[in-house]
Design a protein around this motif. Structure first.
Motif, PDB file in Angstrom:
ATOM      1  N   VAL B  33       7.370 -22.420  -7.916  1.00 43.07           N
ATOM      2  CA  VAL B  33       7.585 -23.136  -9.168  1.00 43.07           C
ATOM      3  C   VAL B  33       7.092 -22.232 -10.287  1.00 43.07           C
ATOM      4  N   GLU B  35       5.766 -21.789 -14.220  1.00 40.39           N
ATOM      5  CA  GLU B  35       5.249 -22.335 -15.475  1.00 40.39           C
ATOM      6  C   GLU B  35       5.450 -21.246 -16.523  1.00 40.39           C
ATOM      7  N   LYS B  39       4.804 -24.607 -19.765  1.00 39.04           N
ATOM      8  CA  LYS B  39       5.778 -25.649 -19.408  1.00 39.04           C
ATOM      9  C   LYS B  39       6.300 -25.367 -18.000  1.00 39.04           C
ATOM     10  N   ILE B  40       6.309 -26.409 -17.163  1.00 43.73           N
ATOM     11  CA  ILE B  40       6.860 -26.256 -15.819  1.00 43.73           C
ATOM     12  C   ILE B  40       8.381 -26.268 -15.941  1.00 43.73           C
ATOM     13  N   LEU B  41       9.025 -25.271 -15.363  1.00 49.26           N
ATOM     14  CA  LEU B  41      10.484 -25.203 -15.414  1.00 49.26           C
ATOM     15  C   LEU B  41      11.086 -25.728 -14.111  1.00 49.26           C
ATOM     16  N   LYS B  42      12.252 -26.353 -14.234  1.00 53.33           N
ATOM     17  CA  LYS B  42      13.025 -26.657 -13.023  1.00 53.33           C
ATOM     18  C   LYS B  42      13.779 -25.382 -12.664  1.00 53.33           C
TER      19      LYS B  42
END
Lengths: 203, 66
Positions: B33, B35, B39-42
């Motif tokens: 995953v 960040e 911000k956590i990205l899809k």
């Protein structure tokens, strides 16, 4: 206040207990991590739970999961709910016997303050973080707790104020490194410890 | 071009996407995953997220068990 909760006042002020009791907990997975997180959290006074697991208990789970022989074949989510209420009958728990995937995951944990990731596979861990990572809720995840050796420590890794990952971050489950009670329970306990500290101290 | 990758300075060849970064560094995307600047990205955002100078990228890789 029942006898269990009165007993908690030996260890917590009424203000701290009140903060604990107001906090809404979600646990994604009721296996090795989830069933043990539930135990630690219930015993710490939390009483509002939403739990999810599609699986049933089998004999090979009993080496680490908080279930017993006569519960083989029963739903992990339902028996975890039973365990919660055995600790504190005034716990409220929403139970979902469901497998989470990208099509349904955002139906769950909508009002949870703290979400525990207690899945057994890395793809599901990724899905949960990508779904809830920007939601403003505290996420506590587990990664790397398999095997017997203690050369790699189970540690609390703070990624940011809203994301903690507990484990050694590297030891995958496999034939050489099966999931075993000491390290799995240690990981679950530390995850609960993060939640308790955050709830009581705001950190 | 300098970015901060997992807390350390890293030189990359200009403004590339997260996908390109993964290819460059031979990271496995399937259990990771990202960040990006907190911000956590899809994963489906990786292709259109172009890195700029001094961007902060955390790559969080999971292993199984739990």
């Amino acid at each position: 206040m029942n006898e269990f909760e009165k007993g908690l006042l030996r260890h917590f002020s009424i203000e701290k207990l009140s903060a604990i009791q107001k906090t809404r907990i979600g646990i994604a997975g009721c296996g090795g991590l989830g069933s043990n997180i539930a135990n630690a959290m219930a015993r710490s006074g939390f009483r509002d739970f939403e739990i999810i697991d599609h699986d049933v208990i089998c004999a090979s789970n009993l080496n680490r999961q908080n279930f017993y022989l006569d519960e083989i074949g029963s739903s992990k989510a339902e028996i975890t709910a039973k365990r919660l209420k055995q600790v504190n009958p005034d716990i409220s728990v929403m139970v979902h016997k469901q497998k989470l995937d990208k099509n349904n995951i955002d139906r769950y944990f909508k009002d949870r303050d703290i979400i525990f990731e207690a899945f057994d596979n890395a793809d599901a861990k990724k899905l949960l973080l990508e779904t809830f990572g920007n939601s403003g809720r505290l996420l506590i995840m587990g990664s790397g707790m398999a095997g017997i050796g203690n050369k790699t420590s189970i540690e609390i890794n703070k990624v940011n104020d809203k994301l903690y990952i507990v484990g050694d971050m590297k030891t995958d489950v496999g034939k050489e490194n099966p999931p075993l009670a000491p390290r799995v329970i240690a990981c679950a306990a530390l995850m609960a410890s993060v939640a308790l500290e955050n709830t009581v101290t705001g950190k | 071009m300098k970015i901060i990758l997992n807390g350390k300075e890293k030189d990359i060849p200009g403004p590339i996407s997260i996908n390109d970064l993964f290819s460059l560094l031979k990271f496995d995307p399937s259990k990771a995953v990202v960040e990006h600047n907190r911000k956590i990205l899809k994963q489906d955002e990786w292709d259109r997220t172009v890195l700029k100078k001094n961007d902060k990228v955390e790559v969080i890789s999971f292993v199984g068990g739990g």
